[in-house]
Design a protein around this motif. Structure first.
Motif, mmCIF file in Angstrom:
data_model
loop_
_atom_site.group_PDB
_atom_site.id
_atom_site.type_symbol
_atom_site.label_atom_id
_atom_site.label_comp_id
_atom_site.label_asym_id
_atom_site.label_seq_id
_atom_site.Cartn_x
_atom_site.Cartn_y
_atom_site.Cartn_z
ATOM 1 N N SER A 1 50.296 27.600 5.022
ATOM 2 C CA SER A 1 50.699 28.778 5.815
ATOM 3 C C SER A 1 52.209 28.753 5.985
ATOM 4 C CB SER A 1 50.111 28.702 7.226
ATOM 5 O OG SER A 1 48.740 28.867 7.178
ATOM 6 N N ARG B 1 50.731 34.379 5.184
ATOM 7 C CA ARG B 1 51.952 34.812 5.880
ATOM 8 C C ARG B 1 51.634 35.604 7.148
ATOM 9 N NH1 ARG B 1 55.708 33.730 1.865
ATOM 10 N NH2 ARG B 1 55.063 34.139 -0.275
ATOM 11 N N ALA C 1 50.906 38.205 9.807
ATOM 12 C CA ALA C 1 50.915 39.674 9.774
ATOM 13 C C ALA C 1 51.700 40.237 8.589
ATOM 14 C CB ALA C 1 51.488 40.204 11.081
ATOM 15 N N ALA D 1 49.838 37.915 2.212
ATOM 16 C CA ALA D 1 49.668 36.632 1.514
ATOM 17 C C ALA D 1 50.099 36.778 0.060
ATOM 18 C CB ALA D 1 48.205 36.194 1.591
ATOM 19 N N PRO E 1 49.920 43.249 3.958
ATOM 20 C CA PRO E 1 49.050 43.135 5.135
ATOM 21 C C PRO E 1 48.264 44.415 5.383
ATOM 22 C CG PRO E 1 51.358 43.373 5.767
ATOM 23 C CD PRO E 1 51.342 43.178 4.287
ATOM 24 N N ILE E 2 47.065 44.244 5.901
ATOM 25 C CA ILE E 2 46.249 45.398 6.291
ATOM 26 C C ILE E 2 46.547 45.655 7.769
ATOM 27 C CG2 ILE E 2 43.875 46.206 6.598
ATOM 28 C CD1 ILE E 2 43.091 44.413 4.224
ATOM 29 N N VAL F 1 46.028 46.216 11.364
ATOM 30 C CA VAL F 1 44.917 46.066 12.314
ATOM 31 C C VAL F 1 45.506 45.798 13.693
ATOM 32 C CG1 VAL F 1 43.161 45.160 10.718
ATOM 33 C CG2 VAL F 1 44.797 43.575 11.756
ATOM 34 N N GLY G 1 43.561 32.041 9.557
ATOM 35 C CA GLY G 1 43.805 31.265 8.339
ATOM 36 C C GLY G 1 42.524 30.634 7.803
ATOM 37 N N VAL H 1 41.554 38.635 13.111
ATOM 38 C CA VAL H 1 42.426 38.782 14.289
ATOM 39 C C VAL H 1 41.997 39.926 15.210
ATOM 40 C CG1 VAL H 1 44.395 37.842 13.001
ATOM 41 C CG2 VAL H 1 44.212 40.323 13.290
HETATM 42 P P1 ADP Z 1 47.067 30.432 9.756
HETATM 43 O O1 ADP Z 1 46.115 30.673 10.885
HETATM 44 O O2 ADP Z 1 46.565 29.426 8.755
HETATM 45 O O3 ADP Z 1 48.496 30.220 10.164
HETATM 46 P P2 ADP Z 1 47.818 33.160 9.120
HETATM 47 O O4 ADP Z 1 48.160 33.425 10.550
HETATM 48 O O5 ADP Z 1 48.916 33.195 8.118
HETATM 49 O O6 ADP Z 1 47.016 31.789 8.936
HETATM 50 O O7 ADP Z 1 46.707 34.220 8.712
HETATM 51 C C1 ADP Z 1 46.002 34.115 7.503
HETATM 52 C C2 ADP Z 1 45.960 35.433 6.796
HETATM 53 O O8 ADP Z 1 45.261 36.399 7.593
HETATM 54 C C3 ADP Z 1 47.319 36.059 6.507
HETATM 55 O O9 ADP Z 1 47.892 35.532 5.318
HETATM 56 C C4 ADP Z 1 46.928 37.530 6.363
HETATM 57 O O10 ADP Z 1 46.324 37.736 5.100
HETATM 58 C C5 ADP Z 1 45.863 37.686 7.452
HETATM 59 N N1 ADP Z 1 46.440 38.056 8.750
HETATM 60 C C6 ADP Z 1 46.767 37.227 9.774
HETATM 61 N N2 ADP Z 1 47.275 37.909 10.823
HETATM 62 C C7 ADP Z 1 47.273 39.210 10.449
HETATM 63 C C8 ADP Z 1 47.668 40.437 11.099
HETATM 64 N N3 ADP Z 1 48.167 40.443 12.347
HETATM 65 N N4 ADP Z 1 47.522 41.585 10.412
HETATM 66 C C9 ADP Z 1 47.016 41.607 9.164
HETATM 67 N N5 ADP Z 1 46.616 40.486 8.499
HETATM 68 C C10 ADP Z 1 46.735 39.312 9.135
#
Ligand code: ADP
Length: 314
Positions: free
Chosen positions: A195, A227, A229, A232, A245-246, A248, A257, A289
């Motif tokens: 991450s 990554r 919000a 990825a 990112p989608i 939401v 993650g 999330v």
């Molecule tokens: P970790 O919990 O391992 O740090 P992340 O926070 O990077 O993981 O979240 C994993 C994945 O989930 C991201 O790479 C993205 O694809 C999705 N994601 C996380 N937070 C958001 C968000 N706020 N909006 C949209 N997609 C999200």
């Protein structure tokens, strides 16, 4: 047929319903929710219909039963989960600060999940799996790390594959022996899922592009960078693929993650192309999330398809 294994902590999480500085005063709490990064990961794999199993340890209490019931209902083989009567299931209390960062109070090291002795059941489960997914938290407790390393040796020894999500919380980084274990695991990794900046814990490279190139050259087959919000990215010898990112509404980021990883691995072990695995994983992380509670945001294939089609038409 592919069967995915993970090893590690199975917990309950209890969440404060108000934002604030910490747990220094009484406040309304919600939960218990089934939790633990490996448990959330494997629940996501199971919900997508991919055969899977977890090895871990819960207490002979309601918190353990809550987890076993949920994992079983979502298709996870829990025959290798040990029920430690007389011990307590691990727990995590979480409160969000005003700025969105989290304050945790963990009971892990001294709970049932803090160790994982070898058992014939556990070994049989390892032998039945074709893919192992390991997380940094499983490498940070001596008893657990031994079992995780055994599972890697068994699965890879049988011709299987390994994915690795470092998932390195700051409080585990100083664990004695962790550095060596991380390097030993990375050297055997087929699919690496760090991450943000975690990749820089594994290389002296200065830029992400150099870090990726170095790890691919060192034999890691594929790299997926999460990554938050910002979406990825996926890298392999053929190049780079992005997932935007989608959009939401973020209710609770815990578990995103793990859901992302569970979806990516589920598609990957079933032979999906990287772009499809990445798109579905990105949707799984985004959906995660939107739900309060770490494991409450795991998704079915229909839920991912519906979020993906809604985001394409948005
Ligand atoms: P970790 O919990 O391992 O740090 P992340 O926070 O990077 O993981 O979240 C994993 C994945 O989930 C991201 O790479 C993205 O694809 C999705 N994601 C996380 N937070 C958001 C968000 N706020 N909006 C949209 N997609 C999200």
């Amino acid at each position: 047929m592919a069967k995915v294994l993970t090893v590690g902590e199975i917990l309950v999480e209890i969440v404060a319903t108000t934002k604030g500085s910490g747990f220094l005063e009484a406040q309304p709490l919600i939960g218990p929710f089934p939790s633990g990064a490996p448990a959330i990961f494997i629940d996501q794999v199971g919900k997508l219909g991919t055969p899977c199993a977890i090895l871990g340890r819960v207490g002979g209490d309601d918190f353990g039963q809550l987890n076993l019931d949920r994992l079983r209902a979502d298709g996870v083989d829990v025959s290798g989960v040990e029920i430690a009567h007389g011990e307590t299931t691990g727990s995590a209390f979480v409160r969000y600060r005003e700025d969105g960062s989290r304050v945790f109070v963990f009971n892990i090291a001294n709970a049932a999940c803090g160790t994982l002795p070898a058992t014939p059941n556990g070994r049989a489960v390892m032998e039945s799996c074709t893919h192992m997914h390991v997380m940094g938290t499983a490498l940070s407790a001596p008893g657990l790390a031994e079992r995780a390393m055994e599972a890697i040796a068994v699965v890879k020894g049988n011709g299987g594959t390994l994915s690795f999500d470092p998932n390195l919380r700051p409080e585990i980084l100083g664990t004695p022996g962790l550095r060596e274990a991380l390097d030993e695991v990375l050297a055997q990794t087929d699919l690496f899922l760090p991450s943000g900046d975690e990749i820089f814990l594994f290389t002296k490279a200065r830029t992400e592009a150099e870090a990726v190139a170095e790890l691919l050259a060192r034999g890691v087959g594929e790299i997926v960078i999460k990554r938050g919000a910002e979406g990825a990215s996926h890298f392999n010898a053929a190049g780079r693929t992005e997932a935007a990112p989608i959009a939401v509404e973020e209710i609770d980021p815990t578990g995103a993650g793990d859901c992302f990883g569970g979806a990516f691995v589920s598609f990957w072990v079933n032979g999906a192309d990287p772009a499809s695995a990445l798109a579905h994983a990105n949707a799984a992380g985004a959906r995660a999330v939107t739900q309060l509670g770490p494991m409450e945001g795991t998704s079915t294939l229909a839920e991912l398809a519906s979020l993906l089609s809604a985001s394409e038409t948005a």
